[in-house]
Scaffold this motif. Structure first.
Motif, PDB file in Angstrom:
ATOM      1  N   GLY A 262      24.546  -2.274  -4.602  1.00  0.00           N
ATOM      2  CA  GLY A 262      24.566  -3.152  -5.642  1.00  0.00           C
ATOM      3  C   GLY A 262      23.735  -2.293  -6.221  1.00  0.00           C
ATOM      4  N   ARG A 263      23.456  -2.319  -7.349  1.00  0.00           N
ATOM      5  CA  ARG A 263      22.774  -2.510  -8.250  1.00  0.00           C
ATOM      6  C   ARG A 263      21.555  -3.270  -8.229  1.00  0.00           C
ATOM      7  NH1 ARG A 263      22.192  -2.586 -15.150  1.00  0.00           N
ATOM      8  NH2 ARG A 263      19.831  -2.128 -15.306  1.00  0.00           N
ATOM      9  N   PRO A 264      20.573  -2.813  -7.427  1.00  0.00           N
ATOM     10  CA  PRO A 264      19.273  -4.024  -6.956  1.00  0.00           C
ATOM     11  C   PRO A 264      19.109  -4.345  -8.420  1.00  0.00           C
ATOM     12  CG  PRO A 264      18.748  -1.549  -6.102  1.00  0.00           C
ATOM     13  CD  PRO A 264      20.291  -1.658  -7.542  1.00  0.00           C
ATOM     14  N   THR A 265      18.369  -5.720  -8.162  1.00  0.00           N
ATOM     15  CA  THR A 265      17.733  -6.727  -9.728  1.00  0.00           C
ATOM     16  C   THR A 265      16.764  -7.371  -9.000  1.00  0.00           C
ATOM     17  OG1 THR A 265      17.966  -8.358 -11.521  1.00  0.00           O
ATOM     18  CG2 THR A 265      19.472  -8.659  -9.321  1.00  0.00           C
ATOM     19  N   ASP A 270       7.601  -9.220  -6.627  1.00  0.00           N
ATOM     20  CA  ASP A 270       7.091  -8.334  -5.558  1.00  0.00           C
ATOM     21  C   ASP A 270       8.790  -9.070  -4.261  1.00  0.00           C
ATOM     22  OD1 ASP A 270       7.330 -11.586  -5.397  1.00  0.00           O
ATOM     23  OD2 ASP A 270       5.020 -11.401  -4.253  1.00  0.00           O
ATOM     24  N   LEU A 271      10.005  -9.336  -4.922  1.00  0.00           N
ATOM     25  CA  LEU A 271      11.409  -9.607  -4.448  1.00  0.00           C
ATOM     26  C   LEU A 271      12.013  -9.080  -5.760  1.00  0.00           C
ATOM     27  CD1 LEU A 271      12.316 -11.226  -1.724  1.00  0.00           C
ATOM     28  CD2 LEU A 271      12.231 -13.206  -3.212  1.00  0.00           C
ATOM     29  N   PHE A 272      13.716  -8.738  -4.583  1.00  0.00           N
ATOM     30  CA  PHE A 272      14.268  -8.298  -5.253  1.00  0.00           C
ATOM     31  C   PHE A 272      15.662  -7.950  -4.390  1.00  0.00           C
ATOM     32  CE2 PHE A 272      10.779  -5.266  -4.447  1.00  0.00           C
ATOM     33  CZ  PHE A 272       9.979  -5.321  -6.241  1.00  0.00           C
ATOM     34  N   VAL A 273      16.781  -8.838  -5.443  1.00  0.00           N
ATOM     35  CA  VAL A 273      18.018  -8.841  -4.437  1.00  0.00           C
ATOM     36  C   VAL A 273      18.937  -7.382  -4.738  1.00  0.00           C
ATOM     37  CG1 VAL A 273      20.163 -10.061  -4.862  1.00  0.00           C
ATOM     38  CG2 VAL A 273      18.182 -11.231  -6.133  1.00  0.00           C
ATOM     39  N   ALA A 293      21.103  -8.954  -0.123  1.00  0.00           N
ATOM     40  CA  ALA A 293      20.076  -9.282   0.537  1.00  0.00           C
ATOM     41  C   ALA A 293      19.117  -9.250  -0.748  1.00  0.00           C
ATOM     42  CB  ALA A 293      20.280  -8.080   0.984  1.00  0.00           C
ATOM     43  N   LEU A 294      18.112 -10.508   0.533  1.00  0.00           N
ATOM     44  CA  LEU A 294      16.425 -10.825  -0.899  1.00  0.00           C
ATOM     45  C   LEU A 294      15.498  -9.591  -0.095  1.00  0.00           C
ATOM     46  CD1 LEU A 294      16.174 -14.027  -0.557  1.00  0.00           C
ATOM     47  CD2 LEU A 294      17.009 -12.906  -2.395  1.00  0.00           C
ATOM     48  N   VAL A 295      14.891  -8.273  -0.440  1.00  0.00           N
ATOM     49  CA  VAL A 295      14.390  -7.654   0.285  1.00  0.00           C
ATOM     50  C   VAL A 295      13.240  -7.951  -0.849  1.00  0.00           C
ATOM     51  CG1 VAL A 295      13.595  -4.912   0.492  1.00  0.00           C
ATOM     52  CG2 VAL A 295      16.087  -5.836   1.105  1.00  0.00           C
ATOM     53  N   ASN A 296      11.629  -7.533   0.106  1.00  0.00           N
ATOM     54  CA  ASN A 296      10.479  -7.739  -0.884  1.00  0.00           C
ATOM     55  C   ASN A 296       9.619  -6.706  -1.043  1.00  0.00           C
ATOM     56  OD1 ASN A 296       9.202  -6.693   1.678  1.00  0.00           O
ATOM     57  ND2 ASN A 296       8.914  -8.877   2.486  1.00  0.00           N
TER      58      ASN A 296
END
Length: 438
Positions: A262-265, A270-273, A293-296
């Motif tokens: 999906g489109r990341p937001t 420094d942290l993205f869904v 997912a939470l990705v830094n």
């Protein structure tokens, strides 16, 4: 401030094609929303499409009143909700005017830090447009083709863009050969720290991937502006483990094969869904696994948005994939057919508004597109072609009261708009704002 904005069709377009606004969509025409975005000054942009495809019209029909057509429409609104300008782009019928806007699938909007509007689409098309919609500043085109070694480097940029509070660009990038498909599909999540302008595009640092081993990749990759560990991404140089490898035990049926990104937001600088969605089936996909997912910014999956049940809260009903981030306050929101959900930066669910209740049942008619820089939710009514801007509270436990008030205000503002605009079957027509052709 609660606002209701009409997604209007230019009167000149309606007259040119003699569009019967009262005709049901079953007759081969329609209006559909792509995306809505807001700028830091309080203005709003909407991207939607209008089309007519009928069995009786020939491809070479010279009469525009009888011919099939398809356009993307961009509309700009003031802070007071007035239509300031519209732009027509991306005509898709033979013999139509060409467009400077790079068209593609899953088109999205993003207001860049310098105020320009970025329109992105698959595979990796990105077009920069002046804030007043009067002209195209630059277009980065991508080629959706197999990356043979003798082809020149691809000139695209990204399939989707979002901006963090400090101006970083969070990018979704498509690659060829994902799950062995013969077309480009979003597969890489990355961050660009430079400015995207008419004369240069920044380097995207790849942080995460979906398919860890896309097929038919050339070495080095054609996306020279997408790097990992200082070198362009390629078959042996990409983020590992992939997100699907990190959650491999959660997909019982297909082990994430044919899954989608999906489109990341952004949730912070420094942290993205990053939404990861299992494959869909013709007979229904409710209950299929999904991970927000939470990705830094070091490429680590640090957690996820918690509290959603695969069946009771499934985003697969109605294909409601969007997660909207409010990175200025560290919150995330998601709306699907079963509820409106809100999380804090740690991924803990802080609010759930159940659409089975009478109070929030009307939310099932809306689609969530994004958060404004002020933290307002931007919702689109799928049938009435209206944008609803919903302010959110500082304390997410008060979200229900804010949304309830917004829905009441929507009913009042919609009535006022009907008296002023006189829509035909919820199709709005504007004749006063300038209409540009891009």
């Amino acid at each position: 401030m609660i606002q209701t904005l009409p997604m209007a069709l230019p009167g000149t377009l309606v007259d040119l094609h003699r569009i019967d606004l009262s005709a049901p969509y079953s007759q081969g025409w329609g209006v559909k929303v792509d995306d809505v975005a807001a700028d830091p000054t309080g203005g709003t942009y909407a991207l939607y499409r209008v089309y007519r495809y009928t069995y009786g019209a020939a491809d070479d029909e010279p009469d525009p009143g009888k011919a099939d057509f398809g356009y993307r429409l961009l509309t700009r609104y003031s802070t007071d909700g007035e239509v300031l300008a519209s732009a027509l782009c991306c005509p898709d019928r033979p013999g139509g005017r060409s467009s400077a806007v790079a068209s593609g699938v899953d088109m999205t909007l993003c207001v860049l830090p310098d105020g320009h509007l970025a329109v992105s689409a698959g595979p990796n098309h990105t077009t920069l447009i002046a804030p007043d919609l009067s002209r195209v500043v630059a277009a980065y085109h991508s080629e959706d083709r197999r990356p043979y070694p003798d082809l020149a480097p691809d000139d695209g940029f990204a399939a989707s863009l979002s901006v963090t509070p400090s101006g970083r660009l969070l990018c979704g990038v498509s690659e060829y050969g994902v799950w062995k498909y013969g077309s480009a599909i979003p597969n890489i999540v990355g961050v660009a720290d430079g400015e995207l302008t008419a004369t240069s595009k920044p380097v995207i640092e790849a942080l995460a991937s979906l398919d860890p081993e896309p097929s038919h990749q050339s070495d080095p990759g054609r996306h020279a502006h997408v790097v990992h560990r200082g070198a362009p991404i390629g078959p042996r140089n990409r983020p590992r483990p992939a997100l699907t490898e990190l959650v491999a035990d959660e997909d019982r049926l297909s082990h994430w094969h044919d899954s989608r990104l999906g489109r990341p937001t952004p949730l912070a600088d420094d942290l993205f869904v990053v939404p990861v969605l299992a494959r869909t089936f013709r007979g229904g996909s409710r209950g299929q696994p999904f991970v927000f997912a939470l990705v830094n910014d070091r490429g680590e999956m640090t957690g996820r948005l918690h509290g959603l049940h695969e069946w009771r809260d499934s985003p697969f009903t109605g294909f409601c994939w969007t997660v909207a981030g409010d990175p200025y306050r560290g919150r995330a929101f998601h709306l699907n057919r079963y509820g409106l959900y809100a999380w804090d930066r740690g991924g803990m669910l802080r609010a759930r508004l159940d659409t089975e209740t009478k109070t929030f049942k009307a939310l099932t008619r809306f689609t969530l597109t994004a958060c404004s820089p002020e933290g307002d939710l931007l919702l689109v009514h799928d049938k009435q072609h209206l944008v609803l801007r919903v302010p959110t509270p500082d304390d997410l436990t008060d979200l229900g009261a804010c949304v309830e008030e917004a829905l009441r205000a929507y009913a009042r503002q919609r009535t006022a708009l009907k008296k002023r605009w006189a829509p035909v079957d919820w199709h709005w027509t504007q004749t006063t704002a300038p209409v540009h052709r891009l």
